[in-house]
Design an enzyme around this catalytic site. Structure first.
Site, PDB file in Angstrom:
ATOM      1  N   ASP A 185       0.857  -1.187   0.000  1.00 35.25           N
ATOM      2  CA  ASP A 185       0.000   0.000   0.000  1.00 35.25           C
ATOM      3  C   ASP A 185       0.889   1.231   0.000  1.00 35.25           C
ATOM      4  O   ASP A 185       1.697   1.421   0.922  1.00 35.25           O
ATOM      5  CB  ASP A 185      -0.914   0.017   1.224  1.00 35.25           C
ATOM      6  CG  ASP A 185      -1.771   1.275   1.286  1.00 35.25           C
ATOM      7  OD1 ASP A 185      -2.650   1.420   0.421  1.00 35.25           O
ATOM      8  OD2 ASP A 185      -1.542   2.108   2.184  1.00 35.25           O
ATOM      9  N   GLU A 209      -2.039  -1.770  -5.889  1.00 36.00           N
ATOM     10  CA  GLU A 209      -3.324  -1.188  -6.269  1.00 36.00           C
ATOM     11  C   GLU A 209      -3.250  -0.596  -7.675  1.00 36.00           C
ATOM     12  O   GLU A 209      -2.226  -0.026  -8.064  1.00 36.00           O
ATOM     13  CB  GLU A 209      -3.727  -0.096  -5.276  1.00 36.00           C
ATOM     14  CG  GLU A 209      -4.020  -0.603  -3.878  1.00 36.00           C
ATOM     15  CD  GLU A 209      -4.330   0.523  -2.921  1.00 36.00           C
ATOM     16  OE1 GLU A 209      -5.461   0.586  -2.417  1.00 36.00           O
ATOM     17  OE2 GLU A 209      -3.433   1.351  -2.683  1.00 36.00           O
ATOM     18  N   ASP A 240      -2.480   2.038   7.116  1.00 33.55           N
ATOM     19  CA  ASP A 240      -1.814   1.566   5.905  1.00 33.55           C
ATOM     20  C   ASP A 240      -1.537   0.067   5.958  1.00 33.55           C
ATOM     21  O   ASP A 240      -1.606  -0.613   4.930  1.00 33.55           O
ATOM     22  CB  ASP A 240      -0.508   2.334   5.694  1.00 33.55           C
ATOM     23  CG  ASP A 240      -0.738   3.821   5.449  1.00 33.55           C
ATOM     24  OD1 ASP A 240      -1.810   4.160   4.920  1.00 33.55           O
ATOM     25  OD2 ASP A 240       0.144   4.627   5.784  1.00 33.55           O
TER      26      ASP A 240
END
Length: 374
Positions: free
Chosen positions: A184, A268, A348
């Site tokens: 992340d 992502e 996170d």
């Protein structure tokens, strides 16, 4: 496998003059070829192919003898660059993106030329280019494989670099592993992974902002066209070059770490350009360079036989990684507290755990579909 080797080069004044002459000629050929394509299309509604323009080079050399000093394959590469720009324009038009029609080049935007099979000789750390001169290379590593192209580039700071594109480069052996990780990315921390690893954000641009302000202020006070303004411009370019070098060095080291340690990396699928429209976070997002980091991970994974899998980012920051409960929170809230299961961890880290869970689920579904088809 093709690989590029980039080296700093030192040249004398005569060689630098010849290089600049080559760049001027290449730029004029590029702009003339672009102008021809535009005029022919306006008059006949037809396009001029790159092969037609290749065939016109001999007659152009007769009319303009100074072009003969430039390697013929270098001139062909100029026309191929223009053809690539046209193809990219039509590809963006078909995709519905912002087209960006090919532009005429000025001295700052056309700063390199390429040689292919002929016109150069490499002897140890010295590169000799016919009709240009000698380049003393700072060989930080050996050149491997078969050299296919040689590109000479002048940076805005006045530094010269030579890059060799080589085929048949021996692939590096990486340690065998089956480990997986979810990453992340963020602004406070550059990235947090599902194993709990945290890499701080160095914020190179933010650190150099004070220096940049001073140098831009000095540049704005100089008279346009003066020697002192050019000197001030170079100082600004040096500051930006240092930021770019620091950032790239950091990104290469972080990406190498994950490629060496993990077989499958889940990230992502962020729409970074859309995120950068936020006027409060745009500078921090650009300074973090998530797009460059993902690009480094992707090409290094392909080279190492690893996998980089992008997953849908929707809900990864709000969903509880333990029970799946949706816990909405603003960016200011850095701790994930789930009222359902009582999980209390860093925001996170929770997102990284969701990323690896989603990635593994997608992989399992893909495997099931393949088995059904088989």
């Amino acid at each position: 496998m093709r690989k590029t080797f980039l080296f700093r080069a030192r040249i004398n004044r005569d060689t630098e003059t010849n290089c600049n002459n080559w760049l001027d000629i290449c730029r004029e050929v590029y702009n003339s070829a672009l102008n021809q394509r535009i005029n022919v299309f306006k008059e006949t509604k037809k396009t001029v192919s790159v092969y037609d323009q290749h065939n016109q080079l001999p007659s152009i050399k007769k009319d303009f003898p100074e072009i003969k000093t430039v390697n013929s394959q270098t001139l062909q590469d100029v026309l191929e660059r223009l053809d690539k720009a046209y193809k990219a324009f039509f590809r963006r038009v078909k995709a519905g993106a912002t087209p960006g029609f090919p532009r005429f080049k000025n001295k700052t935007s056309y700063n390199s030329f390429t040689l292919k099979q002929t016109g150069y000789t490499l002897e140890g750390r010295y590169l000799y280019i016919r009709n240009v001169g000698r380049f003393k290379l700072f060989l930080s590593r050996p050149i491997e494989g078969d050299i296919k192209t040689v590109t000479v580039r002048c940076m805005p700071t006045g530094k010269w670099f030579v890059s060799f594109s080589c085929d048949n480069v021996t692939a590096k052996q990486f340690p065998q592993t089956s480990r997986e990780v979810g990453i992340d990315v963020g602004i406070k921390s550059f990235c947090v992974d599902s194993d709990g690893g945290v890499i701080n954000n160095p914020k190179f641009l933010r650190i150099s902002e004070k220096l940049l302000r001073r140098r831009y202020r000095r540049l704005s006070r100089r008279t346009k066209g003066s020697w002192r303004r050019n000197k001030a411009r170079i100082l600004v370019s040096i500051a930006h070059e240092k930021i770019v070098n620091q950032r790239n060095d950091f990104l290469h080291k972080v990406s190498n770490r994950y490629i060496n340690d993990f077989q499958t990396i889940y990230i992502e699928d962020l729409k970074i350009q859309n995120m950068a429209q936020n006027r409060h976070l745009s500078k921090s997002i650009s300074d973090s360079s998530w797009g460059a980091f993902f690009s480094f991970l992707s090409y290094k994974a392909e080279y190492a036989g690893r996998k980089v899998i992008k997953i849908n980012p929707n809900g990864t920051s709000h969903r509880c990684s333990s029970c799946g409960e949706k816990v909405p929170k603003s960016l200011a809230v850095r701790i994930h507290c789930c009222p359902n299961c009582g999980l209390k961890i860093d925001r996170d880290l929770n997102a990284a755990l969701n990323i690896i869970q989603d990635g593994q689920s997608c992989q399992a579904l893909t495997s099931d579909k393949l088995e059904l088809v088989a």
